[in-house]
Design a protein around this motif. Structure first.
Motif, PDB file in Angstrom:
ATOM      1  N   ALA A 117      52.330   0.140  12.878  1.00 57.39           N
ATOM      2  CA  ALA A 117      51.763  -1.149  12.274  1.00 57.39           C
ATOM      3  C   ALA A 117      50.327  -0.987  11.902  1.00 57.39           C
ATOM      4  CB  ALA A 117      51.800  -1.973  13.212  1.00 57.39           C
ATOM      5  N   ASP A 118      49.543  -0.129  12.529  1.00 58.91           N
ATOM      6  CA  ASP A 118      48.296   0.009  12.072  1.00 58.91           C
ATOM      7  C   ASP A 118      47.573   1.393  12.884  1.00 58.91           C
ATOM      8  OD1 ASP A 118      46.235  -2.106  14.370  1.00 58.91           O
ATOM      9  OD2 ASP A 118      48.016  -0.791  14.704  1.00 58.91           O
ATOM     10  N   PRO A 119      46.390   1.798  12.311  1.00 60.97           N
ATOM     11  CA  PRO A 119      45.832   2.870  12.797  1.00 60.97           C
ATOM     12  C   PRO A 119      45.886   3.006  14.351  1.00 60.97           C
ATOM     13  CG  PRO A 119      44.680   2.624  10.664  1.00 60.97           C
ATOM     14  CD  PRO A 119      45.545   1.313  11.094  1.00 60.97           C
ATOM     15  N   PRO A 120      45.116   2.114  14.807  1.00 59.78           N
ATOM     16  CA  PRO A 120      45.237   2.137  16.414  1.00 59.78           C
ATOM     17  C   PRO A 120      46.226   1.702  17.057  1.00 59.78           C
ATOM     18  CG  PRO A 120      44.097   0.065  15.315  1.00 59.78           C
ATOM     19  CD  PRO A 120      44.340   0.985  14.411  1.00 59.78           C
ATOM     20  N   GLY A 121      47.285   1.308  16.307  1.00 60.30           N
ATOM     21  CA  GLY A 121      48.748   0.987  17.013  1.00 60.30           C
ATOM     22  C   GLY A 121      49.430   2.314  17.185  1.00 60.30           C
ATOM     23  N   GLY A 122      48.977   3.263  16.104  1.00 64.99           N
ATOM     24  CA  GLY A 122      49.682   4.522  16.249  1.00 64.99           C
ATOM     25  C   GLY A 122      49.025   5.259  17.532  1.00 64.99           C
ATOM     26  N   TYR A 123      47.769   4.865  17.720  1.00 66.30           N
ATOM     27  CA  TYR A 123      47.029   5.690  18.827  1.00 66.30           C
ATOM     28  C   TYR A 123      47.853   5.573  20.299  1.00 66.30           C
ATOM     29  CZ  TYR A 123      43.465   3.903  22.519  1.00 66.30           C
ATOM     30  OH  TYR A 123      43.073   3.634  23.830  1.00 66.30           O
ATOM     31  N   ASN A 124      48.461   4.099  20.271  1.00 63.33           N
ATOM     32  CA  ASN A 124      49.262   3.832  21.622  1.00 63.33           C
ATOM     33  C   ASN A 124      50.194   5.017  21.865  1.00 63.33           C
ATOM     34  OD1 ASN A 124      47.895   1.585  21.613  1.00 63.33           O
ATOM     35  ND2 ASN A 124      49.320   0.450  21.420  1.00 63.33           N
ATOM     36  N   THR A 125      51.031   5.596  20.860  1.00 64.57           N
ATOM     37  CA  THR A 125      51.950   6.313  21.057  1.00 64.57           C
ATOM     38  C   THR A 125      51.406   7.660  21.415  1.00 64.57           C
ATOM     39  OG1 THR A 125      53.522   5.204  19.619  1.00 64.57           O
ATOM     40  CG2 THR A 125      53.949   7.429  20.021  1.00 64.57           C
ATOM     41  N   GLU A 126      50.498   8.074  20.549  1.00 62.08           N
ATOM     42  CA  GLU A 126      49.878   9.502  20.635  1.00 62.08           C
ATOM     43  C   GLU A 126      49.167   9.666  21.735  1.00 62.08           C
ATOM     44  OE1 GLU A 126      50.766  12.174  18.630  1.00 62.08           O
ATOM     45  OE2 GLU A 126      51.880  10.991  17.244  1.00 62.08           O
ATOM     46  N   SER A 127      48.497   8.720  22.197  1.00 61.54           N
ATOM     47  CA  SER A 127      47.704   8.739  23.376  1.00 61.54           C
ATOM     48  C   SER A 127      48.764   8.919  24.716  1.00 61.54           C
ATOM     49  CB  SER A 127      46.962   7.496  23.635  1.00 61.54           C
ATOM     50  OG  SER A 127      45.936   7.546  22.667  1.00 61.54           O
ATOM     51  N   ALA A 128      49.848   8.271  24.744  1.00 59.33           N
ATOM     52  CA  ALA A 128      50.773   8.466  25.727  1.00 59.33           C
ATOM     53  C   ALA A 128      51.381   9.877  25.825  1.00 59.33           C
ATOM     54  CB  ALA A 128      51.995   7.542  25.486  1.00 59.33           C
ATOM     55  N   LEU A 129      51.551  10.429  24.777  1.00 60.12           N
ATOM     56  CA  LEU A 129      52.104  11.798  24.671  1.00 60.12           C
ATOM     57  C   LEU A 129      50.968  12.756  25.060  1.00 60.12           C
ATOM     58  CD1 LEU A 129      53.707  11.669  21.125  1.00 60.12           C
ATOM     59  CD2 LEU A 129      54.833  11.672  23.328  1.00 60.12           C
ATOM     60  N   GLU A 130      49.713  12.312  24.859  1.00 60.24           N
ATOM     61  CA  GLU A 130      48.397  13.331  25.109  1.00 60.24           C
ATOM     62  C   GLU A 130      48.510  13.404  26.527  1.00 60.24           C
ATOM     63  OE1 GLU A 130      47.273  14.946  22.424  1.00 60.24           O
ATOM     64  OE2 GLU A 130      45.369  15.382  22.748  1.00 60.24           O
ATOM     65  N   LYS A 131      48.689  12.108  26.880  1.00 62.72           N
ATOM     66  CA  LYS A 131      48.174  12.114  28.460  1.00 62.72           C
ATOM     67  C   LYS A 131      49.392  12.718  29.341  1.00 62.72           C
ATOM     68  CE  LYS A 131      45.911   7.582  28.542  1.00 62.72           C
ATOM     69  NZ  LYS A 131      46.117   6.027  28.476  1.00 62.72           N
ATOM     70  N   CYS A 132      50.625  12.478  28.865  1.00 63.95           N
ATOM     71  CA  CYS A 132      52.003  13.362  29.442  1.00 63.95           C
ATOM     72  C   CYS A 132      51.489  14.773  29.324  1.00 63.95           C
ATOM     73  CB  CYS A 132      53.099  13.309  28.644  1.00 63.95           C
ATOM     74  SG  CYS A 132      53.762  11.802  29.467  1.00 63.95           S
ATOM     75  N   ALA A 133      50.792  15.484  28.301  1.00 65.24           N
ATOM     76  CA  ALA A 133      50.623  16.820  28.286  1.00 65.24           C
ATOM     77  C   ALA A 133      49.635  17.204  29.224  1.00 65.24           C
ATOM     78  CB  ALA A 133      50.312  16.973  26.807  1.00 65.24           C
ATOM     79  N   TYR A 134      48.710  16.474  29.004  1.00 64.65           N
ATOM     80  CA  TYR A 134      47.531  16.825  30.211  1.00 64.65           C
ATOM     81  C   TYR A 134      48.111  16.749  31.337  1.00 64.65           C
ATOM     82  CZ  TYR A 134      43.936  16.826  26.646  1.00 64.65           C
ATOM     83  OH  TYR A 134      42.927  17.107  25.660  1.00 64.65           O
ATOM     84  N   LYS A 135      48.968  15.640  31.932  1.00 64.86           N
ATOM     85  CA  LYS A 135      49.380  15.613  33.343  1.00 64.86           C
ATOM     86  C   LYS A 135      50.489  16.756  33.764  1.00 64.86           C
ATOM     87  CE  LYS A 135      49.945  12.331  35.932  1.00 64.86           C
ATOM     88  NZ  LYS A 135      49.442  12.201  37.190  1.00 64.86           N
ATOM     89  N   LEU A 136      51.017  17.317  32.699  1.00 65.64           N
ATOM     90  CA  LEU A 136      51.998  18.457  32.971  1.00 65.64           C
ATOM     91  C   LEU A 136      51.270  19.708  32.850  1.00 65.64           C
ATOM     92  CD1 LEU A 136      54.942  16.880  30.791  1.00 65.64           C
ATOM     93  CD2 LEU A 136      54.810  16.968  33.224  1.00 65.64           C
ATOM     94  N   GLY A 137      50.046  19.729  32.546  1.00 64.12           N
ATOM     95  CA  GLY A 137      49.029  20.970  32.384  1.00 64.12           C
ATOM     96  C   GLY A 137      49.768  21.656  31.144  1.00 64.12           C
ATOM     97  N   MET A 138      50.068  20.857  30.264  1.00 70.48           N
ATOM     98  CA  MET A 138      50.614  21.922  28.769  1.00 70.48           C
ATOM     99  C   MET A 138      49.533  21.558  27.882  1.00 70.48           C
ATOM    100  SD  MET A 138      54.638  20.668  28.665  1.00 70.48           S
ATOM    101  CE  MET A 138      55.110  21.815  27.089  1.00 70.48           C
ATOM    102  N   ASN A 139      49.523  22.477  26.879  1.00 71.51           N
ATOM    103  CA  ASN A 139      48.730  22.257  25.719  1.00 71.51           C
ATOM    104  C   ASN A 139      49.642  21.027  25.026  1.00 71.51           C
ATOM    105  OD1 ASN A 139      48.087  22.510  22.863  1.00 71.51           O
ATOM    106  ND2 ASN A 139      46.808  24.382  23.378  1.00 71.51           N
ATOM    107  N   PRO A 140      48.758  19.984  24.500  1.00 71.60           N
ATOM    108  CA  PRO A 140      49.205  18.925  23.744  1.00 71.60           C
ATOM    109  C   PRO A 140      50.176  19.373  22.528  1.00 71.60           C
ATOM    110  CG  PRO A 140      46.926  18.464  24.346  1.00 71.60           C
ATOM    111  CD  PRO A 140      47.338  19.898  24.745  1.00 71.60           C
ATOM    112  N   LEU A 141      49.619  20.231  22.014  1.00 69.35           N
ATOM    113  CA  LEU A 141      50.577  20.842  20.683  1.00 69.35           C
ATOM    114  C   LEU A 141      51.881  21.545  21.198  1.00 69.35           C
ATOM    115  CD1 LEU A 141      50.872  21.831  17.699  1.00 69.35           C
ATOM    116  CD2 LEU A 141      49.753  24.008  18.251  1.00 69.35           C
ATOM    117  N   ASP A 142      51.867  22.116  22.198  1.00 72.96           N
ATOM    118  CA  ASP A 142      53.177  22.677  22.750  1.00 72.96           C
ATOM    119  C   ASP A 142      54.207  21.575  23.255  1.00 72.96           C
ATOM    120  OD1 ASP A 142      52.499  25.156  22.322  1.00 72.96           O
ATOM    121  OD2 ASP A 142      51.613  25.677  24.414  1.00 72.96           O
TER     122      ASP A 142
END
Lengths: 821, 319
Positions: A359-384
């Motif tokens: 829906a909007d730029p900050p809305g997309g941030y919700n999804t991407e932030s969740a992915l980023e947090k998962c990556a950090y939690k799992l000790g993975m590079n967010p790109l990987d």
């Protein structure tokens, strides 16, 4: 680090074809016209005498109009007449938001009309209002005051659900990790054109005429004509420019009023024109979003289960496509078991629509932030982590998922490639670090000295936009040659004419070797002489229609080559097609300087019968091709295909289904001053899949303009309402604070196009759409990477006040908490 | 747009005479007055606009007997680019350059910049949608019950939390400038009402309705003193200060005038400049953030933190 030309050049050899930065070949006719004041918007063009219409706007959020007293307004000299809500389609005695139209004035002067609206007295039966979306959710289903007033018995308007692989519950039965992230309401952003909306309507007999700012004259006709009981062919719509803004010209608010007011005064032309104030109040803006996203998966970082719910505050708009909120999440990531829900929440706020994806730029941030947090939690590079979970190329969407776009073919899907290409261009892997661990001087010991002690942040995302490269119809038009050596571009699309002519005209000029000024706008976008270009889909349209005109220009060039070779002077020197050069609106023969022959286009014998068609392939039985064939009397047999991709391959045939979604990868590096919360961009890399778009400069120009606007608007501002009255108190209009290019240093922005191998849009052209929208989330992620605290998008952008508020928790505090949770 | 008559004054005194009807306003650059007229911001808008632009010899910058004299109609661009101002009165040149955009600085005058209306999202709302008590005797301050993100951190003067939006005002206060009007010569501090306990209607200064600014007089800085103007706004271009600091350092002492944080410039003299960070803390020691009543996570606390840093960096730079 400024743009690294050497590096980009090196990268060009691999994948990226060209960067628009510093490329003097990029020229923009519309920009030149706008900047020099020569641009004529739709309503500027009607120079004859006309009346002026203005609406009086509600000053309450929810009410029924009890009475309207026009007596004082009618006494004002110059006032011609007034209209009630019953006389204008879409107006109503039921006020649903602050700023809704409650009456109108027709006067011989715009300012007189404005003053007369001040003199109108409106009495309301004020009704309980529902402005807070959380209250609207909590009170849903309760009787009486709980209802916003739009739909009996509920404030929750639409429910869109996607269930995949047996649903989330099935997936969560067997996961190694299980994280839940919640995000509060984002802000809402104005999806607003810079020109205040204006329309001129008039009647000749029972036929209606409109000059109006619209992206899509055909859709305007389709929506306006029935409101006045007209068959479509009796409603004539003309448009020019897109009003200086980025999209937002798809509703017909002004058109209804202009025609209704004109009808009231016997068909005399009426210019219905917004003030800047009313423009802000009445124009659509994006949803605001809140979400809860639960992800689960396996130890190796594969997401196997998703349970997400998005709420979209759609204001008082029952027609809002809230299902789009889940588009990116649904289709970008390869998650086998999922429940994704989107629920529209009605409130007594101005109508809201979508800005694509979530829906909007900050809305997309919700999804991407969740992915980023998962990556950090799992000790993975967010790109990987993203590469592990992104859909592989060419995946077709599950047919069962349906949805607005589900019925369309999938198109190209190269997010994985874009992630990798963006990472390579930006050196993401080399620069990436854990949150709050690097200063700018650690990454750039010899550059950015002024930010040396600021924190360095980096993030990389990729995004599949919901815009198609072409919608239900192909892009179509005609290229006509005139006897004087000029050419006319004719199309029914507003994006295909002034404002969007940039790409069409420049494409034609470059292919033909014509001077820019010799390629003219054949006409306005209109419903009379132009062809229906199909649903106008933002910048995607611009690019695909320019590709269509590329083909038309190639056809024209073939005809001109034949004409040139038949010229007596050319025959005398024995010219062949390989000896000819088209440049400066002249055909040159260059086989030996002494024999040089130059024939101006004006001497070639061109004429009104010399025309070329610019048609597109599509799979929906569009009438465009047939229309063109009838008009031109040529190309019978439907040999509609492109021979002009960069490899010289023929890859789109008549009947091929096309729908290519815009997609992009973005990497942002920024610096944050921990003392003031001020952020500066260091580098922003945006790689956009343009498919086999031929005129890449035009594509990149559009991409650049969109990105800059989104960053400057999205970064600094959001809508702010006074919750007691529902009035917009955003500084966008109280302080005239539309951000401009002056607010950001765009030398830090680098754009490149990526040509995917499986282009399936019209002539191989992908829609570039609005690739910058959710790449806005790179700001959020890079900010977290810099300082280790999350800056909430709640009620605004990443302004220093919000950065400082987050920093109150301490550098790295949220990262530490995330890892310990 | 409000209907108005147009009159031309050929002298400041004539303009003052024309103002005596109480329903008129003077116009020079027109960058603030016309904006308000178009937006119908107030019920008290002028019926007659008096043009000052034709007053001869009212635009100048000159030094006489160690005093910098600036005509009221001198544009902000002229001040920002003047070699003398840049060299000797740096804080004023930098403040003038910080105003809005080049186009607006080319039109806007120093006289207008110190006579503009307050800055407040409620006060500035079009069609007087929020009848605040700067405009209505029975009004209220909506920032208290609404959104206060842009408002004062030093309390509400007379209950109003709008801020003084002028970039040049704090510079003139810090410099100890005098403002010559058709009635008297004001100390800048009195002109802006630094010691007042109430506000003056819709004005950011205390001149009478029939009084017109003619000239600005700035005394020379003490030998060895250096000055600068630091400003923060959300936007980098065309924005009013959310917080600003006009700073003069002379040896171990500093004079600091803050902008954008109170109804008037906030002046601090004899500030100990030996510790720049402590100086910043000192200037904001009595500041108190507001919390917006209607919008979560929205306050003006950032002004205090950023203001402290601006003062610290200004003093560090000047020492």
């Amino acid at each position: 680090m400024p743009y690294d030309a050497a590096k980009a050049k090196e990268f060009d050899k691999k994948t990226i074809k060209r960067s628009v930065v510093d490329n003097p070949a990029v020229h923009d006719k519309s920009g030149k016209w706008i900047m020099t004041g020569r641009a004529e918007f739709a309503a500027d063009h009607f120079t004859g005498h006309k009346y002026f219409g203005v609406a009086k706007l509600a000053t309450v959020m929810h009410a029924k109009i009890k009475s309207v007293d026009f007596s004082e307004a009618l006494k004002i000299p110059g006032v011609i007449d007034v209209v009630t809500v019953d006389e204008v389609p879409t107006w109503s005695d039921h006020v649903l938001w602050y700023g809704k139209e409650v009456a109108g004035v027709i006067a011989d002067n715009w300012y007189t009309a404005i003053r007369a609206t001040e003199a109108i007295k409106v009495e309301y039966d004020v009704l309980p209002a529902m402005f807070d979306p959380d209250v609207a959710i909590a009170e849903d289903g309760k009787d009486g005051t709980a209802n916003v007033g739009l739909i009996d018995g509920t404030n929750l308007h639409q429910r869109t659900a996607v269930v995949r692989g047996g649903g989330a519950a099935e997936g969560f039965k067997n996961v190694d990790w299980d994280f839940t992230f919640e995000y509060p309401w984002t802000t809402s952003y104005a999806h607003n054109e810079l020109e205040a909306h204006q329309s001129i309507g008039w009647w000749i007999g029972d036929e209606a005429y409109l000059y109006t700012g619209t992206q899509d004259p055909y859709s305007t006709r389709t929506s306006v004509a029935p409101q006045f009981g007209l068959p479509a062919h009796k409603c004539h719509v003309y448009s020019r420019f897109n009003c200086g803004g980025f999209g937002g010209k798809t509703d017909d608010w002004g058109s209804y009023a202009a025609l209704a007011m004109s009808k009231k005064v016997g068909g005399y032309p009426v210019l219905f024109k917004n003030t800047r104030y009313s423009n802000v109040l009445t124009r659509q803006r994006s949803f605001s979003i809140k979400s809860k996203i639960r992800l689960g998966g396996t130890k190796d970082g594969k997401i196997t289960a998703l349970d997400a719910v998005f709420y979209a505050n759609e204001g008082a708009n029952t027609a809002a496509p809230v299902g789009d909120c889940i588009f990116g999440l649904q289709k970008t990531w390869n998650i086998p078991h999922a429940d994704i829900k989107c629920i529209g929440v009605l409130t007594n706020a101005p109508k809201r629509y979508y800005w694509r994806d979530v829906a909007d730029p900050p809305g997309g941030y919700n999804t991407e932030s969740a992915l980023e947090k998962c990556a950090y939690k799992l000790g993975m590079n967010p790109l990987d982590f993203r590469l592990k979970n992104v859909n592989p190329c060419d995946v077709q969407p599950p047919a069962a998922e349906g949805g607005w776009y589900g019925a369309h073919p999938w198109g190209s899907f190269v997010i994985k490639e874009l992630l990798e290409a963006t990472a390579e261009w930006s050196d993401y892997r080399k620069k990436f670090h854990l949150p709050a661990t690097k200063k700018v001087k650690d990454i750039y010991p010899n550059e950015f000295k002024e930010y040396a002690d600021w924190y360095h942040g980096i993030a990389l995302t990729a995004h599949l936009d919901s815009h198609g490269g072409s919608f239900a119809a192909a892009r179509g038009g005609m290229l006509k040659a005139n006897a004087d050596g000029t050419f006319q571009v004719i199309t029914g699309s507003a994006r295909g004419t002034a404002g969007g002519t940039t790409v069409c005209c420049t494409t034609v000029a470059e292919v033909l070797g014509a001077r820019d000024e010799d390629v003219l706008l054949g006409d306005w976008a209109n419903t009379d002489t132009g062809l229906n270009p199909g649903v106008q889909a933002s910048s995607s349209h611009t690019i695909s229609i320019s590709s269509a005109f590329y083909n038309a220009a190639m056809e024209m060039k073939y005809k001109m080559t034949v004409m040139a070779l038949n010229n007596a002077a050319m025959k005398k020197v024995g010219a062949t097609k390989d000896d000819l050069e088209f440049a400066n609106s002249t055909v040159y023969f260059h086989k030996g300087k002494a024999d040089e022959v130059a024939i101006p286009f004006a001497s070639l014998g061109l004429g009104t019968n010399t025309a070329a068609s610019a048609g597109g392939a599509d799979g929906t039985g569009s009438s465009v091709q047939n229309d063109l064939q009838k008009l031109l009397g040529q190309r019978a047999g439907g040999a509609w295909k492109s021979k002009f991709n960069e490899k010289g391959e023929e890859y789109i045939k008549k009947g091929d289904k096309v729908l290519a979604n815009g997609q992009s990868g973005a990497c942002l590096e920024l610096a944050i001053d921990p003392e003031t919360g001020v952020t500066e961009f260091l580098n922003y890399f945006l790689v956009v899949d343009t498919g086999c778009t031929m005129f890449k400069q035009g594509a990149l120009r559009e991409i650049g303009a969109a990105t800059e606007l989104i960053h400057s608007q999205g970064y600094y501002f959001g809508d702010v309402y006074d919750e007691e009255t529902g009035a917009d108190i955003s500084t966008i209009y109280t302080e005239a604070q539309f951000p401009t290019y002056m607010d950001m240093d765009f030398s830090t922005h680098h754009f490149a196009d990526y040509q995917s191998e499986d282009a399936s849009g019209t002539f191989g052209c992908h829609g570039i759409a609005e690739p910058s929208l959710t790449n806005f989330c790179t700001v959020a992620l890079a900010t977290f990477n810099a300082i280790g605290v999350w800056v909430d998008c709640h009620k605004g952008g990443f302004t220093p006040d919000r950065v400082l508020e987050a920093l109150d928790r301490g550098i790295g505090a949220d990262y530490k908490a995330l890892m310990e949770a | 747009m409000k209907d108005f008559k147009h009159a031309v004054a050929t002298s400041f005194d004539e303009a003052a005479t024309l103002l005596a009807d109480g329903k008129s306003a003077v116009i020079a650059g027109g960058t603030d007055l016309i904006y308000g007229m178009k937006g119908m911001h107030s019920p008290n808008l002028a019926d007659t606009v008096i043009d000052l632009k034709r007053i001869p010899d009212a635009s100048y910058i000159k030094e006489e007997n160690g005093v910098l004299k600036i005509g009221a109609l001198t544009t902000l661009t002229e001040i920002a680019e003047n070699e003398t101002v840049l060299k000797k009165y740096t804080v004023l040149a930098e403040a003038a350059k910080a105003v809005a955009s080049p186009e607006l600085r080319n039109m806007g005058t120093i006289g207008g910049n110190i006579c503009q209306k307050p800055r407040c999202i409620y006060y500035r709302n079009e069609h007087d949608a929020f009848p605040c008590f700067r405009k209505h005797s029975d009004g209220k301050c909506y920032a208290i019950t609404g959104v206060c993100r842009y408002h004062s951190v030093f309390g509400g003067l007379g209950g109003c939390f709008a801020v003084c939006p002028s970039d040049t005002a704090p510079a003139l206060v810090a410099l100890g400038a005098k403002i010559v009007t058709t009635k008297k010569t004001w100390e800048a501090a009195d002109f802006f009402g630094l010691d007042q306990k109430k506000f003056n209607g819709e004005n950011i200064n205390w001149i009478d309705a029939d009084e017109v600014v003619k000239e600005i007089q700035v005394p020379a800085l003490a030998s060895g003193a250096k000055s600068t103007y630091k400003k923060y706004a959300f936007r980098k271009a065309i924005d009013f200060p959310l917080v600003s600091a006009a700073v003069i350092v002379n040896g171990s002492k500093a004079t600091v005038a803050l902008g954008g944080v109170y109804n008037t410039p906030k002046l601090f003299t004899d500030v100990d400049a030996s510790d720049a960070a402590a100086a910043g803390e000192f200037c904001f020691a009595k500041a108190k953030a507001m919390k917006s009543a209607q919008v979560d996570n929205n306050s003006n606390a950032y002004k205090i933190q950023i203001g402290k840093v601006l003062v610290k960096r200004a003093i560090t730079e000047l020492k």
